[in-house]
Design a protein around this motif. Structure first.
Motif, PDB file in Angstrom:
ATOM      1  N   ASP A 202      -7.394  -6.325   2.413  1.00  0.00           N
ATOM      2  CA  ASP A 202      -6.179  -5.855   1.747  1.00  0.00           C
ATOM      3  C   ASP A 202      -5.063  -5.677   2.781  1.00  0.00           C
ATOM      4  OD1 ASP A 202      -4.623  -5.002  -0.394  1.00  0.00           O
ATOM      5  OD2 ASP A 202      -6.221  -3.743  -1.213  1.00  0.00           O
ATOM      6  N   SER A 203      -3.928  -5.194   2.336  1.00  0.00           N
ATOM      7  CA  SER A 203      -2.776  -5.041   3.230  1.00  0.00           C
ATOM      8  C   SER A 203      -1.994  -3.802   2.810  1.00  0.00           C
ATOM      9  CB  SER A 203      -1.883  -6.278   3.142  1.00  0.00           C
ATOM     10  OG  SER A 203      -1.387  -6.436   1.815  1.00  0.00           O
ATOM     11  N   THR A 204      -1.032  -3.386   3.624  1.00  0.00           N
ATOM     12  CA  THR A 204      -0.263  -2.180   3.296  1.00  0.00           C
ATOM     13  C   THR A 204       1.232  -2.377   3.521  1.00  0.00           C
ATOM     14  OG1 THR A 204       0.030   0.187   3.741  1.00  0.00           O
ATOM     15  CG2 THR A 204      -0.471  -1.197   5.631  1.00  0.00           C
ATOM     16  N   GLY A 205       2.015  -1.603   2.801  1.00  0.00           N
ATOM     17  CA  GLY A 205       3.452  -1.551   3.015  1.00  0.00           C
ATOM     18  C   GLY A 205       3.797  -0.581   4.130  1.00  0.00           C
ATOM     19  N   ALA A 206       5.077  -0.483   4.457  1.00  0.00           N
ATOM     20  CA  ALA A 206       5.505   0.432   5.518  1.00  0.00           C
ATOM     21  C   ALA A 206       7.012   0.644   5.453  1.00  0.00           C
ATOM     22  CB  ALA A 206       5.122  -0.130   6.880  1.00  0.00           C
ATOM     23  N   LEU A 207       7.447   1.666   6.181  1.00  0.00           N
ATOM     24  CA  LEU A 207       8.862   2.000   6.209  1.00  0.00           C
ATOM     25  C   LEU A 207       9.380   1.831   7.633  1.00  0.00           C
ATOM     26  CD1 LEU A 207      11.151   3.278   4.397  1.00  0.00           C
ATOM     27  CD2 LEU A 207      10.465   5.485   5.363  1.00  0.00           C
ATOM     28  N   VAL A 208      10.459   1.089   7.781  1.00  0.00           N
ATOM     29  CA  VAL A 208      11.081   0.911   9.100  1.00  0.00           C
ATOM     30  C   VAL A 208      12.406   1.655   9.119  1.00  0.00           C
ATOM     31  CG1 VAL A 208      12.111  -0.783  10.670  1.00  0.00           C
ATOM     32  CG2 VAL A 208       9.953  -1.301   9.533  1.00  0.00           C
ATOM     33  N   GLU A 209      12.634   2.387  10.187  1.00  0.00           N
ATOM     34  CA  GLU A 209      13.906   3.113  10.338  1.00  0.00           C
ATOM     35  C   GLU A 209      14.663   2.498  11.505  1.00  0.00           C
ATOM     36  OE1 GLU A 209      14.676   7.565   9.452  1.00  0.00           O
ATOM     37  OE2 GLU A 209      14.054   7.525  11.544  1.00  0.00           O
ATOM     38  N   CYS A 210      15.981   2.469  11.398  1.00  0.00           N
ATOM     39  CA  CYS A 210      16.807   1.885  12.459  1.00  0.00           C
ATOM     40  C   CYS A 210      17.993   2.796  12.750  1.00  0.00           C
ATOM     41  CB  CYS A 210      17.288   0.495  12.033  1.00  0.00           C
ATOM     42  SG  CYS A 210      18.235  -0.369  13.297  1.00  0.00           S
TER      43      CYS A 210
ATOM     44  N   VAL B 252       6.664   0.816  -2.438  1.00  0.00           N
ATOM     45  CA  VAL B 252       5.817  -0.194  -1.778  1.00  0.00           C
ATOM     46  C   VAL B 252       5.298   0.285  -0.430  1.00  0.00           C
ATOM     47  CG1 VAL B 252       6.967  -2.155  -2.903  1.00  0.00           C
ATOM     48  CG2 VAL B 252       7.732  -1.421  -0.621  1.00  0.00           C
ATOM     49  N   VAL B 253       5.971   1.258   0.154  1.00  0.00           N
ATOM     50  CA  VAL B 253       5.542   1.763   1.465  1.00  0.00           C
ATOM     51  C   VAL B 253       4.096   2.244   1.397  1.00  0.00           C
ATOM     52  CG1 VAL B 253       5.933   3.597   3.165  1.00  0.00           C
ATOM     53  CG2 VAL B 253       7.889   2.360   2.155  1.00  0.00           C
ATOM     54  N   LYS B 254       3.749   2.853   0.274  1.00  0.00           N
ATOM     55  CA  LYS B 254       2.400   3.412   0.103  1.00  0.00           C
ATOM     56  C   LYS B 254       1.438   2.448  -0.603  1.00  0.00           C
ATOM     57  CE  LYS B 254       4.337   8.055  -0.341  1.00  0.00           C
ATOM     58  NZ  LYS B 254       4.511   9.223  -1.218  1.00  0.00           N
ATOM     59  N   ALA B 255       1.937   1.336  -1.052  1.00  0.00           N
ATOM     60  CA  ALA B 255       1.104   0.445  -1.867  1.00  0.00           C
ATOM     61  C   ALA B 255       0.252  -0.492  -1.014  1.00  0.00           C
ATOM     62  CB  ALA B 255       1.990  -0.377  -2.789  1.00  0.00           C
ATOM     63  N   LYS B 256      -0.822  -0.962  -1.622  1.00  0.00           N
ATOM     64  CA  LYS B 256      -1.656  -1.998  -1.009  1.00  0.00           C
ATOM     65  C   LYS B 256      -1.269  -3.350  -1.621  1.00  0.00           C
ATOM     66  CE  LYS B 256      -5.570   1.164  -0.722  1.00  0.00           C
ATOM     67  NZ  LYS B 256      -6.975   1.396  -1.099  1.00  0.00           N
ATOM     68  N   GLY B 257      -1.529  -4.392  -0.892  1.00  0.00           N
ATOM     69  CA  GLY B 257      -1.239  -5.728  -1.394  1.00  0.00           C
ATOM     70  C   GLY B 257      -1.927  -6.007  -2.722  1.00  0.00           C
ATOM     71  N   SER B 258      -3.169  -5.542  -2.835  1.00  0.00           N
ATOM     72  CA  SER B 258      -3.921  -5.805  -4.070  1.00  0.00           C
ATOM     73  C   SER B 258      -3.290  -5.104  -5.268  1.00  0.00           C
ATOM     74  CB  SER B 258      -5.370  -5.355  -3.893  1.00  0.00           C
ATOM     75  OG  SER B 258      -5.392  -3.980  -3.536  1.00  0.00           O
ATOM     76  N   GLU B 259      -2.526  -4.035  -5.005  1.00  0.00           N
ATOM     77  CA  GLU B 259      -1.839  -3.333  -6.094  1.00  0.00           C
ATOM     78  C   GLU B 259      -0.462  -3.935  -6.354  1.00  0.00           C
ATOM     79  OE1 GLU B 259      -3.612   0.991  -4.539  1.00  0.00           O
ATOM     80  OE2 GLU B 259      -1.536   0.398  -4.179  1.00  0.00           O
ATOM     81  N   ASN B 260       0.184  -4.338  -5.287  1.00  0.00           N
ATOM     82  CA  ASN B 260       1.593  -4.734  -5.398  1.00  0.00           C
ATOM     83  C   ASN B 260       1.776  -6.166  -5.888  1.00  0.00           C
ATOM     84  OD1 ASN B 260       4.330  -5.730  -3.645  1.00  0.00           O
ATOM     85  ND2 ASN B 260       4.475  -3.815  -4.782  1.00  0.00           N
TER      86      ASN B 260
END
Lengths: 367, 367, 367, 367
Positions: A202-210, B252-260
């Motif tokens: 599986d994979s995950t999202g993330a938040l980038v700050e600039c 989406v930051v907290k989501a997994k690919g399989s969910e999103n």
């Protein structure tokens, strides 16, 4: 229509696909007299290139940049700077699966709907690999901004539920962990989370700050070309981004005016703000405070689980993606966010050089 | 630099200040043959104009639009459509206070930093009144989209902590309450909250959601001119917006690919998606599902409490804003979001007419 | 597509038809701080307006310009300047003739082919009246250039076979005769020629020359946006122009390199050229000499003789044009040429403010 | 500012210097589905490349084009097409002479004034070699136009005093003589003239004519983006061009309206014109007749005689140019004119696809 150019004055046009001969950018409108070389640009590309950590695809691309034009005797000449990166690791393989099927979460279906067919090898033009060209061009913008005293720094602020603690903030730490989090503890927690997801295919999202510091007040064009509008467009154009916010961002929904307004005050003779809820931009124009933006990156759509989809003949089918993919997009995208932010800020600072008659006169030594 | 134009093919250029002679827009590139008249456009302006509820400034502006060019015998001619709205309620009053002081949360300081001086009357060019011109131009885009079967509908989803419940969703209800919430119950709660803030001389932020249905798959240009990048720019350019998201947005930051990931499937012979986490856009190109975007509006910065600020001579001073101001921006901005979304979608649909050689040939009856 | 805008930084967008409510322009990107008022602009419009001599249509249009935005306390604010000119002399008359028939030498047929129908009253958008908006916008550009020491002067150089003699050249004389020729003798000869043509219900072409003095060297962008390419586009976009040349122009066809090359030399410490065959532009960039361009204006196509043509149902028919038409376009177009040249030069001088890093740094007081 | 892009929808951006690593172009906005390969483009480059006749510089450049992106399985994908041509014959030599001195008739002085310094090797970015990139991009435009039945043909019409006789006109003959004149007799006379000039270390100007046949009526945007305005800009942007005219061009100065107007008539059910004084364009819009334009090329400024000039320290000096230079620019520029004309026509035909609501609806199968 042509949609591969960014910026009005500092104008970047990119080309290239994931598995074609190569990719790159023409940077047009770069001021003459800037010292630049391939080594400098390469540093930025190395931050994005694959294979740098266990959280990144092992595809082995050197991502070596070559300057083909626009630089003479070590300095920009004012004419177009051509930056080219050859692809070296295009594995010849059987693409028949993704050639015919539309990968969920990807642009495959949209490309076919738009163009009638597509270069399906590794995602073609819609591959994240396209951002290498942005980074190469952005490195030049970053160098000019640096010369003007302006710094652009992005990092991963949150992965899944795990967020950095500003009390532990260390920008240097970002370069020590493969997740680009500037907080050692958070990075360790996040690493475990991502490793677990990798096991789960599986994979995950993330938040980038600039953060962009030291931008003078007055940058941005009122109405449509507001500084935040341009930044939003710049960052949202990065493939996996689904949201963008400035300053307090979505928190403003719950805020009152008395809380959200920043008081202006004077500190050591300079105009500052007591707080920075605005994130450095008011009414689309920079207010002299640090510009703060955040981008939400969705989870990598290429996961290794079986998924339901359709093929181009409109049959419902299963797809199982193979190949080399990151379990998280954001760490490699940090430098892409910096590149896009820098190109935007620079372009708008260049736009601003004629905002008053006095400035115009001064440029021509008439004042 | 010129920053008052929006769009490449359907191109809108606006002008005007809050308290000048008037404001308006030139719509250039509108296809010929569209039936349009002032009454149609007026309906949209009436949704934005002040004085329509107790939550809106009582400034009495008729906001009457006049078509000065580009329409002949009831139809657009293909040449520029000039839309003008005269200002009728510019109260002559003493502006010395805001002329010299920078209002917190406003663009005053930025304008002075940029231009050396500013038209301070009612905020001048940075007044929210500027959006009337967007609405007038957007009404034309909305009409063309409607002809093509595409609907654009925005509403207030959340005010402070009070959010609509989709189980109670009624689009018509939006027109019954002054807060443009499509849920009667939520609207009533929110009304109490806003009334309380008005007593406290304060204001609140809000969240606006916009749905664009029936956009065909394939709209949007890959890379920089992605459909979501253009929408982000369009909506973020509305004065008080501090964040913009598409589909699941920041979730989406907290989501997994399989969910999103949304599965593609076939329904009645048509390509659809089992879910719509993407918000109708994948890789910057429409995927045929309803496009969903949300914009975070900050609280009206003009509150009637005393605030700390500085004057143009860099003295720290107190300011107490007077005049006619909304306690919440969002309800009147709903139609502005629709206008900006419509202009974007239309412009990109027009851009897309030459994406294949076959389309080009077909236009010229060569296929 | 939108084609009613000119310039990149100093950007002018026009609107309006010959017999609609009015016409005008939005000037976006004008630097703040320029003193400007309606009287100043009116002077330029008065040079173009009809009825000023026996060689011009007697249509009585006041061509009164009104500034609707962008000017505050007598100065430009940096925001869009809206200039509007109401039409006052739209004679209600029977247009059935030109509504159905295509006038030879006019754009009628092209408009119908393009847009399906057209506003046929007085030529609609394709009327020469459209140039009033250019003149109003150009007046602002001319004022800025003047502030920078740059003068733009056009005049009629030739009518039919009658050419001015530079030995008799008097710029002031241009304002004394209705033909705008800066040579009294030539003007008298030409007047007789034009009067004779008027009796014959015919019209004549003419040559307009324009001198732009004191433009610094270095203006113009190499390759596609060369200064001469932009000037050519600007001037050729005036309705009746069929040719444009710079410096020696078409004479270069017969010239040798040894004749055509201008030697650089030093005069009073300044770089000058011994001759000016180049017309002030070399390789698309200004060389510091006076810029010289010439535009060939075709004879007014509206002549009062019977002509062969077709109607919109593709029948061959006769047409006999009635109404109010100039026997020669050029005298009223002289100020239009000045306006277009000025907008071009100014826009490119503004483009040039970021050609070097040093200039950019200087603008922000960093050097 | 960025000035290396041409076109709005079919958008070409070029890069490269005479003696750098190479040059080329990104073609963005090309419709998907066009069959194209390197061989096809090479044919056009071979017409421009040096060493093809005794009248061209013997510099031996293969001018081999490589397609780096945007083409997949032999067809354009709709994404940017990168065309690159490596420089192979950059002679290492002593440039100290032209490095410090400004060559008469060249852009050297302007470049230094603009950018502070320049790549002086072989003229750098201002070298005529830059046009190879235009030809490569133009070949693609020409192929699309050909598919639509539109032909673009240019040739040398006049050299010095020697003009072609249309009675002897043979387009094929153009490819038989090194001067690209479509009249054998004229070509022989001109050859003698040019040979004589070569002995005298001199050069000559020439006139190139270009015919574009079968363009439908209705192409071109009224007002600023007229078809002739865009063609003028396109062709004037070729380095050595000093004049451009359409149809009768400068002859209109002496013409009467009764002579210059073309009657419309019907031939085999089609709209045609009895004459073509307009050169296929009326009021900036194509009228269905063959488009005719002519460009005046100045004599090659690089002549081998001693010339007076200055150096960058403002000393008056002599210069004697060495190296490899054509005695006449026009023959190699013929294909460049075709390329620029084709890009313009195609771009405006693409712009025209949304001129009516019906066309837009038809593209989306809604009509």
């Amino acid at each position: 229509m042509s949609g591969s150019s960014f910026g009005n004055i500092f104008r970047v046009t990119t080309f290239g696909e994931s598995h074609g001969a190569g990719l790159g950018a023409i940077v047009d409108g770069c001021p003459a007299g800037l010292e630049i070389d391939e080594e400098y640009i390469q540093c930025f590309l190395d931050r994005r290139k694959p294979g740098q950590s266990k959280f990144a695809t092992p595809r082995s691309e050197a991502d070596k940049v070559k300057i083909m034009s626009g630089v003479f005797e070590g300095k920009t000449t004012g004419t177009p700077i051509m930056l080219v990166i050859e692809n070296t690791s295009q594995q010849s393989k059987d693409y028949s699966d993704i050639a015919d099927k539309y990968r969920p979460g990807h642009a495959d279906y949209g490309f076919d709907a738009k163009y009638g067919f597509r270069d399906y090898r590794g995602g073609g033009r819609s591959s994240g690999r396209e951002t290498a060209a942005r980074v190469a061009a952005g490195a030049i913008a970053i160098k000019i901004l640096k010369t003007m005293g302006i710094a652009v720094q992005a990092y991963v602020k949150q992965i899944g539920d795990i967020s950095i603690d500003y009390n532990n903030f260390s920008y240097e730490e970002m370069f020590n962990n493969g997740l680009c989090m500037p907080d050692k503890e958070a990075a360790e927690k996040a690493a475990k989370y991502v490793e677990q997801l990798m096991e789960e295919k599986d994979s995950t999202g993330a938040l980038v700050e600039c953060m962009i510091s030291n931008v003078p007040a007055g940058i941005g064009e009122p109405v449509f070309d507001k500084l935040d509008a341009r930044l939003a467009s710049a960052v949202m154009s990065i493939g996996a981004v689904k949201g963008i916010e400035i300053g307090d961002g979505f928190e403003v929904v719950k805020a009152k005016g008395s809380e959200n307004n920043d008081s202006f005050c004077i500190e050591e003779g300079k105009v500052v703000k007591a707080t920075n809820h605005s994130g450095g931009i008011l009414g689309g124009i920079s207010d002299g405070s640090t510009i703060v933006l955040r981008a939400a990156f969705k989870p990598t759509p290429s996961i290794f689980q079986k998924q339901q989809t359709i093929d181009k003949d409109k049959n419902e089918v299963e797809i199982e993606i193979k190949g080399r993919h990151d379990p998280i997009v954001a760490p490699r995208a940090v430098v892409v966010v910096e590149a896009m932010a820098a190109m935007t800020i620079l372009d708008m600072m260049m736009s601003n050089t004629t905002s008053t008659l006095d400035k115009l006169m001064k440029t021509y030594d008439l004042l």
